[in-house]
Design a protein around this motif. Structure first.
Motif, PDB file in Angstrom:
ATOM      1  N   LEU A 238      33.562  18.536  32.497  1.00 18.38           N
ATOM      2  CA  LEU A 238      33.052  19.422  31.810  1.00 18.38           C
ATOM      3  C   LEU A 238      33.383  20.454  31.433  1.00 18.38           C
ATOM      4  N   LEU A 239      34.685  20.616  31.499  1.00 20.19           N
ATOM      5  CA  LEU A 239      34.868  21.445  30.353  1.00 20.19           C
ATOM      6  C   LEU A 239      34.619  21.366  28.821  1.00 20.19           C
ATOM      7  N   HIS A 240      34.920  20.348  28.697  1.00 18.17           N
ATOM      8  CA  HIS A 240      34.503  19.783  27.111  1.00 18.17           C
ATOM      9  C   HIS A 240      32.845  19.770  27.093  1.00 18.17           C
ATOM     10  N   GLU A 241      31.490  19.934  28.463  1.00 21.21           N
ATOM     11  CA  GLU A 241      30.967  19.801  28.280  1.00 21.21           C
ATOM     12  C   GLU A 241      30.249  21.566  27.846  1.00 21.21           C
ATOM     13  N   VAL A 242      31.154  22.205  28.668  1.00 22.54           N
ATOM     14  CA  VAL A 242      30.800  24.011  27.710  1.00 22.54           C
ATOM     15  C   VAL A 242      32.469  24.188  26.905  1.00 22.54           C
ATOM     16  N   LYS A 243      32.908  22.907  25.688  1.00 25.86           N
ATOM     17  CA  LYS A 243      32.988  23.594  24.454  1.00 25.86           C
ATOM     18  C   LYS A 243      34.600  24.517  24.952  1.00 25.86           C
ATOM     19  N   LEU A 244      35.467  24.110  26.070  1.00 28.55           N
ATOM     20  CA  LEU A 244      36.360  24.630  27.022  1.00 28.55           C
ATOM     21  C   LEU A 244      37.658  23.895  26.627  1.00 28.55           C
ATOM     22  N   GLN A 245      37.732  22.333  26.243  1.00 23.46           N
ATOM     23  CA  GLN A 245      38.485  21.594  26.537  1.00 23.46           C
ATOM     24  C   GLN A 245      39.741  22.115  26.118  1.00 23.46           C
ATOM     25  N   ASP A 246      39.663  23.005  24.739  1.00 17.97           N
ATOM     26  CA  ASP A 246      40.546  23.814  23.438  1.00 17.97           C
ATOM     27  C   ASP A 246      41.765  24.307  24.785  1.00 17.97           C
ATOM     28  N   TYR A 247      40.822  25.289  25.770  1.00 16.73           N
ATOM     29  CA  TYR A 247      41.673  25.887  26.501  1.00 16.73           C
ATOM     30  C   TYR A 247      41.971  25.972  27.793  1.00 16.73           C
ATOM     31  N   ALA A 248      42.008  24.705  28.429  1.00 15.55           N
ATOM     32  CA  ALA A 248      42.332  24.092  29.380  1.00 15.55           C
ATOM     33  C   ALA A 248      43.643  25.098  29.341  1.00 15.55           C
ATOM     34  N   ASP A 249      45.029  25.313  29.040  1.00 17.16           N
ATOM     35  CA  ASP A 249      46.171  26.070  29.368  1.00 17.16           C
ATOM     36  C   ASP A 249      46.087  27.500  28.910  1.00 17.16           C
ATOM     37  N   TYR A 250      45.109  27.816  28.610  1.00 15.31           N
ATOM     38  CA  TYR A 250      45.243  29.911  28.394  1.00 15.31           C
ATOM     39  C   TYR A 250      44.874  30.754  29.940  1.00 15.31           C
ATOM     40  N   TYR A 251      45.347  31.611  30.177  1.00 17.00           N
ATOM     41  CA  TYR A 251      45.055  32.461  31.005  1.00 17.00           C
ATOM     42  C   TYR A 251      44.404  32.938  30.857  1.00 17.00           C
ATOM     43  N   PRO A 252      43.016  33.299  31.512  1.00 19.35           N
ATOM     44  CA  PRO A 252      42.136  33.777  31.935  1.00 19.35           C
ATOM     45  C   PRO A 252      41.899  35.103  30.772  1.00 19.35           C
ATOM     46  N   SER A 253      43.105  35.993  30.312  1.00 16.98           N
ATOM     47  CA  SER A 253      43.346  37.829  30.030  1.00 16.98           C
ATOM     48  C   SER A 253      43.387  37.021  28.649  1.00 16.98           C
ATOM     49  N   LYS A 254      43.348  35.997  28.141  1.00 17.33           N
ATOM     50  CA  LYS A 254      44.065  35.201  27.164  1.00 17.33           C
ATOM     51  C   LYS A 254      42.149  34.658  26.006  1.00 17.33           C
ATOM     52  N   ILE A 255      41.274  35.101  27.802  1.00 13.89           N
ATOM     53  CA  ILE A 255      40.131  34.641  26.775  1.00 13.89           C
ATOM     54  C   ILE A 255      38.949  35.510  26.584  1.00 13.89           C
ATOM     55  N   SER A 256      37.986  35.167  26.198  1.00 12.73           N
ATOM     56  CA  SER A 256      37.112  36.144  26.149  1.00 12.73           C
ATOM     57  C   SER A 256      36.051  36.566  27.601  1.00 12.73           C
ATOM     58  N   LEU A 257      35.120  37.266  28.300  1.00  7.49           N
ATOM     59  CA  LEU A 257      34.428  37.640  28.730  1.00  7.49           C
ATOM     60  C   LEU A 257      33.309  36.081  28.403  1.00  7.49           C
ATOM     61  N   GLY A 258      32.975  35.912  27.385  1.00  5.52           N
ATOM     62  CA  GLY A 258      31.486  35.105  27.372  1.00  5.52           C
ATOM     63  C   GLY A 258      32.318  33.464  28.215  1.00  5.52           C
ATOM     64  N   MET A 259      33.602  33.075  27.644  1.00  3.93           N
ATOM     65  CA  MET A 259      34.569  31.999  27.726  1.00  3.93           C
ATOM     66  C   MET A 259      34.680  32.093  29.450  1.00  3.93           C
ATOM     67  N   ALA A 260      35.372  33.764  29.990  1.00  2.00           N
ATOM     68  CA  ALA A 260      34.948  33.224  30.481  1.00  2.00           C
ATOM     69  C   ALA A 260      34.740  32.696  31.973  1.00  2.00           C
ATOM     70  N   ARG A 261      33.243  33.036  31.853  1.00  2.00           N
ATOM     71  CA  ARG A 261      31.157  32.953  32.519  1.00  2.00           C
ATOM     72  C   ARG A 261      31.389  31.266  32.480  1.00  2.00           C
ATOM     73  N   ARG A 262      31.875  30.931  31.250  1.00  2.00           N
ATOM     74  CA  ARG A 262      31.683  29.057  30.847  1.00  2.00           C
ATOM     75  C   ARG A 262      32.413  28.441  32.053  1.00  2.00           C
ATOM     76  N   VAL A 263      33.767  29.222  32.329  1.00  2.00           N
ATOM     77  CA  VAL A 263      34.971  29.019  33.482  1.00  2.00           C
ATOM     78  C   VAL A 263      34.115  28.664  34.478  1.00  2.00           C
ATOM     79  N   ALA A 264      33.423  30.422  34.982  1.00  2.88           N
ATOM     80  CA  ALA A 264      33.128  30.304  36.399  1.00  2.88           C
ATOM     81  C   ALA A 264      32.066  29.458  36.179  1.00  2.88           C
ATOM     82  N   LEU A 265      31.152  29.215  35.190  1.00  3.62           N
ATOM     83  CA  LEU A 265      29.835  28.104  35.555  1.00  3.62           C
ATOM     84  C   LEU A 265      30.327  26.701  35.947  1.00  3.62           C
ATOM     85  N   VAL A 266      31.446  26.362  35.409  1.00  7.41           N
ATOM     86  CA  VAL A 266      32.206  24.394  35.579  1.00  7.41           C
ATOM     87  C   VAL A 266      32.667  25.308  37.196  1.00  7.41           C
TER      88      VAL A 266
END
Length: 225
Positions: A107-135
């Protein structure tokens, strides 16, 4: 089909919601429009069972062997804020919902976030965090998805990308239903099959129809009441 019946809601001796019914067909995206402060988020919280559960009745039906039978739906909720645990990585947040790492990565691949799996929430943008929440929402494999203005505060390109993901992963899913809360007419016109408008005080449904049966100008007029 899912049906929500709210008896009404009074907070601090002020009635917020009138009695109302909302029906959502299987596979349908139902958009709930209304001005700020009209009770849209409160209504979603009631539907999700997050507050005042005694005033809302949730009914669901599934069709099996040509018969409709009662069924309580699995509900996923996408909040305005991502609500990710800041001390856990993206993957660790999602593994709390789905323990199978391969399912999460898919599912992370579906939203193009597979390369950010080991990032903490503070290190990603709001838009990326919304995509994580969708996943996280979709990992529940919900039959009914509740979304509370998920594009709020996003810039236009990011909002466009998020809207495309919602359309592909939720709206175009053959059996997944959605109640989508917004005050943005463009979102409603693009995503919804059916639209309801909340208005008056205390809030009630003042209009309900297929999206093809109402024009943009008519919706704008309804939102001014």
């Amino acid at each position: 089909m899912f049906e929500f019946h709210v008896e009404g809601l009074t907070l601090s001796q002020r009635q917020i919601l009138s009695a109302l019914n909302i029906k959502i067909n299987s596979g349908e995206t139902h958009c709930l429009l209304g001005p700020s402060g009209s009770g849209k988020t409160t209504l979603l919280n009631l539907m999700a069972g997050l507050e005042q559960e005694n005033v809302v009745t949730i009914k669901g039906e599934v069709k099996k062997d040509n018969y409709w039978s009662p069924h309580k739906p699995e509900i996923g909720y996408l909040f305005q804020q991502p609500r990710l645990l800041p001390w856990r990585t993206i993957m660790q947040n999602l593994l709390l919902v789905e323990p199978d790492k391969e399912v999460v990565l898919k599912l992370l691949h579906e939203v193009k976030l597979q390369d950010y799996a080991d990032y903490y929430p503070s290190k990603i943008s709001l838009g990326m965090a919304r995509r994580v929440a969708l996943v996280r929402c979709l990992l529940l494999e919900p039959e009914l998805v509740l979304m509370d203005e998920p594009l709020t505060s996003l810039d236009l390109p990011t909002a466009r990308e998020m809207r495309g993901l919602i359309k592909r992963l939720v709206c175009d899913h053959p059996t997944r239903s959605m109640l989508y809360v917004t005050h943005d007419l463009d979102e409603a016109l693009e995503l919804s099959d059916r639209v309801s408008v909340l208005g008056h005080t205390p809030a009630q449904v003042i209009y309900n129809s297929r999206i093809d049966d109402i024009s943009r100008n008519e919706l704008e007029a309804l939102l001014k009441h």
